[in-house]
Write a protein that holds these residues in place. Structure first.
Motif, PDB file in Angstrom:
ATOM      1  N   TYR A  54     -49.070  -3.933  21.897  1.00  0.00           N
ATOM      2  CA  TYR A  54     -49.922  -5.119  21.788  1.00  0.00           C
ATOM      3  C   TYR A  54     -51.375  -4.776  21.469  1.00  0.00           C
ATOM      4  O   TYR A  54     -52.178  -5.660  21.225  1.00  0.00           O
ATOM      5  CB  TYR A  54     -49.861  -5.951  23.072  1.00  0.00           C
ATOM      6  CG  TYR A  54     -48.470  -6.477  23.334  1.00  0.00           C
ATOM      7  CD1 TYR A  54     -47.907  -7.436  22.494  1.00  0.00           C
ATOM      8  CD2 TYR A  54     -47.710  -6.000  24.389  1.00  0.00           C
ATOM      9  CE1 TYR A  54     -46.625  -7.911  22.713  1.00  0.00           C
ATOM     10  CE2 TYR A  54     -46.426  -6.475  24.613  1.00  0.00           C
ATOM     11  CZ  TYR A  54     -45.892  -7.426  23.781  1.00  0.00           C
ATOM     12  OH  TYR A  54     -44.622  -7.893  23.993  1.00  0.00           O
ATOM     13  N   LYS A  55     -51.714  -3.505  21.452  1.00  0.00           N
ATOM     14  CA  LYS A  55     -53.077  -3.083  21.128  1.00  0.00           C
ATOM     15  C   LYS A  55     -53.213  -2.977  19.615  1.00  0.00           C
ATOM     16  O   LYS A  55     -52.500  -2.202  18.966  1.00  0.00           O
ATOM     17  CB  LYS A  55     -53.393  -1.740  21.787  1.00  0.00           C
ATOM     18  CG  LYS A  55     -54.725  -1.149  21.383  1.00  0.00           C
ATOM     19  CD  LYS A  55     -55.873  -1.967  21.865  1.00  0.00           C
ATOM     20  CE  LYS A  55     -57.185  -1.276  21.530  1.00  0.00           C
ATOM     21  NZ  LYS A  55     -58.273  -2.196  21.387  1.00  0.00           N
ATOM     22  N   SER A  61     -54.505   6.134  22.222  1.00  0.00           N
ATOM     23  CA  SER A  61     -55.012   6.260  23.589  1.00  0.00           C
ATOM     24  C   SER A  61     -54.569   5.111  24.495  1.00  0.00           C
ATOM     25  O   SER A  61     -54.720   5.191  25.708  1.00  0.00           O
ATOM     26  CB  SER A  61     -56.540   6.362  23.586  1.00  0.00           C
ATOM     27  OG  SER A  61     -57.112   5.178  23.066  1.00  0.00           O
ATOM     28  N   TRP A  62     -54.045   4.048  23.921  1.00  0.00           N
ATOM     29  CA  TRP A  62     -53.580   2.899  24.696  1.00  0.00           C
ATOM     30  C   TRP A  62     -52.067   2.991  24.864  1.00  0.00           C
ATOM     31  O   TRP A  62     -51.334   3.055  23.886  1.00  0.00           O
ATOM     32  CB  TRP A  62     -53.938   1.588  24.005  1.00  0.00           C
ATOM     33  CG  TRP A  62     -55.399   1.336  23.972  1.00  0.00           C
ATOM     34  CD1 TRP A  62     -56.284   1.748  23.005  1.00  0.00           C
ATOM     35  CD2 TRP A  62     -56.176   0.620  24.928  1.00  0.00           C
ATOM     36  NE1 TRP A  62     -57.548   1.323  23.312  1.00  0.00           N
ATOM     37  CE2 TRP A  62     -57.512   0.627  24.495  1.00  0.00           C
ATOM     38  CE3 TRP A  62     -55.863  -0.039  26.118  1.00  0.00           C
ATOM     39  CZ2 TRP A  62     -58.540   0.013  25.196  1.00  0.00           C
ATOM     40  CZ3 TRP A  62     -56.886  -0.655  26.825  1.00  0.00           C
ATOM     41  CH2 TRP A  62     -58.195  -0.619  26.361  1.00  0.00           C
ATOM     42  N   ILE A  72     -47.704  -2.483  32.895  1.00  0.00           N
ATOM     43  CA  ILE A  72     -48.946  -1.803  33.265  1.00  0.00           C
ATOM     44  C   ILE A  72     -49.513  -1.181  31.993  1.00  0.00           C
ATOM     45  O   ILE A  72     -48.864  -0.342  31.358  1.00  0.00           O
ATOM     46  CB  ILE A  72     -48.690  -0.715  34.338  1.00  0.00           C
ATOM     47  CG1 ILE A  72     -48.140  -1.350  35.631  1.00  0.00           C
ATOM     48  CG2 ILE A  72     -49.973   0.047  34.636  1.00  0.00           C
ATOM     49  CD1 ILE A  72     -46.674  -1.453  35.712  1.00  0.00           C
ATOM     50  N   SER A  73     -50.712  -1.601  31.611  1.00  0.00           N
ATOM     51  CA  SER A  73     -51.378  -1.083  30.410  1.00  0.00           C
ATOM     52  C   SER A  73     -52.496  -0.133  30.838  1.00  0.00           C
ATOM     53  O   SER A  73     -53.240  -0.431  31.776  1.00  0.00           O
ATOM     54  CB  SER A  73     -51.981  -2.225  29.592  1.00  0.00           C
ATOM     55  OG  SER A  73     -50.983  -3.130  29.211  1.00  0.00           O
ATOM     56  N   TYR A  74     -52.611   0.981  30.118  1.00  0.00           N
ATOM     57  CA  TYR A  74     -53.659   1.945  30.462  1.00  0.00           C
ATOM     58  C   TYR A  74     -54.227   2.610  29.220  1.00  0.00           C
ATOM     59  O   TYR A  74     -53.623   2.609  28.161  1.00  0.00           O
ATOM     60  CB  TYR A  74     -53.135   2.985  31.460  1.00  0.00           C
ATOM     61  CG  TYR A  74     -52.034   3.896  30.959  1.00  0.00           C
ATOM     62  CD1 TYR A  74     -52.317   5.166  30.470  1.00  0.00           C
ATOM     63  CD2 TYR A  74     -50.694   3.512  31.007  1.00  0.00           C
ATOM     64  CE1 TYR A  74     -51.307   6.015  30.042  1.00  0.00           C
ATOM     65  CE2 TYR A  74     -49.674   4.351  30.582  1.00  0.00           C
ATOM     66  CZ  TYR A  74     -49.987   5.606  30.105  1.00  0.00           C
ATOM     67  OH  TYR A  74     -48.987   6.442  29.682  1.00  0.00           O
ATOM     68  N   LYS A  75     -55.436   3.162  29.399  1.00  0.00           N
ATOM     69  CA  LYS A  75     -56.143   3.845  28.313  1.00  0.00           C
ATOM     70  C   LYS A  75     -56.427   5.274  28.743  1.00  0.00           C
ATOM     71  O   LYS A  75     -56.913   5.506  29.850  1.00  0.00           O
ATOM     72  CB  LYS A  75     -57.448   3.135  27.979  1.00  0.00           C
ATOM     73  CG  LYS A  75     -58.236   3.834  26.872  1.00  0.00           C
ATOM     74  CD  LYS A  75     -59.368   2.995  26.381  1.00  0.00           C
ATOM     75  CE  LYS A  75     -60.219   3.676  25.341  1.00  0.00           C
ATOM     76  NZ  LYS A  75     -59.539   4.182  24.187  1.00  0.00           N
ATOM     77  N   ARG A  85     -54.644  -3.224  32.903  1.00  0.00           N
ATOM     78  CA  ARG A  85     -54.047  -4.535  33.159  1.00  0.00           C
ATOM     79  C   ARG A  85     -52.667  -4.385  33.764  1.00  0.00           C
ATOM     80  O   ARG A  85     -51.939  -3.441  33.457  1.00  0.00           O
ATOM     81  CB  ARG A  85     -53.940  -5.308  31.841  1.00  0.00           C
ATOM     82  CG  ARG A  85     -53.450  -6.735  32.044  1.00  0.00           C
ATOM     83  CD  ARG A  85     -53.727  -7.604  30.843  1.00  0.00           C
ATOM     84  NE  ARG A  85     -53.496  -8.995  31.193  1.00  0.00           N
ATOM     85  CZ  ARG A  85     -52.649  -9.792  30.559  1.00  0.00           C
ATOM     86  NH1 ARG A  85     -51.974  -9.356  29.523  1.00  0.00           N
ATOM     87  NH2 ARG A  85     -52.479 -11.035  30.942  1.00  0.00           N
ATOM     88  N   LEU A  86     -52.324  -5.325  34.610  1.00  0.00           N
ATOM     89  CA  LEU A  86     -50.988  -5.431  35.174  1.00  0.00           C
ATOM     90  C   LEU A  86     -50.602  -6.894  35.063  1.00  0.00           C
ATOM     91  O   LEU A  86     -51.374  -7.765  35.457  1.00  0.00           O
ATOM     92  CB  LEU A  86     -51.016  -4.970  36.638  1.00  0.00           C
ATOM     93  CG  LEU A  86     -49.681  -4.949  37.358  1.00  0.00           C
ATOM     94  CD1 LEU A  86     -49.629  -3.768  38.294  1.00  0.00           C
ATOM     95  CD2 LEU A  86     -49.452  -6.221  38.129  1.00  0.00           C
TER      96      LEU A  86
END
Length: 96
Positions: A54-55, A61-62, A72-75, A85-86
């Protein structure tokens, strides 16, 4: 590498816990603890999960993963992994 949760992601995790705890405190703690454990493990293997689809213009890096119907989204940066984000998978994703 250190794992850091954004303020918003922490609030979202608390909401998840509070919501599940309405039915089962034990299950709420299990879901919360397992999500936290999975994010801690990212410190050793930050690229374990797939790129965040979705990035927009993701430079690699995402990343994101799902557990118990939560995404769970992370960078990944040079010195940390930031949990951004969760959200429950039934919610519409953000395009960012």
């Amino acid at each position: 590498m250190v794992v850091v949760w954004s303020h918003k992601a922490k609030l979202e995790l608390k909401k998840v816990f509070d919501y599940i705890a309405l039915d089962s405190l034990k299950y709420a703690a299990m879901v919360r603890d397992e999500i936290i454990d999975l994010t801690i493990a990212l410190g050793q293997h930050p690229e374990k999960y797939a790129l965040d689809k979705y990035k927009i213009n993701n430079d690699g890096s995402w990343r994101a993963f799902e557990k118990y119907h939560y995404r769970i989204s992370y960078k990944i940066t040079s010195n940390q992994i930031r949990i951004v984000r969760l959200r429950h998978t039934s919610q519409s994703p953000l395009n960012y």
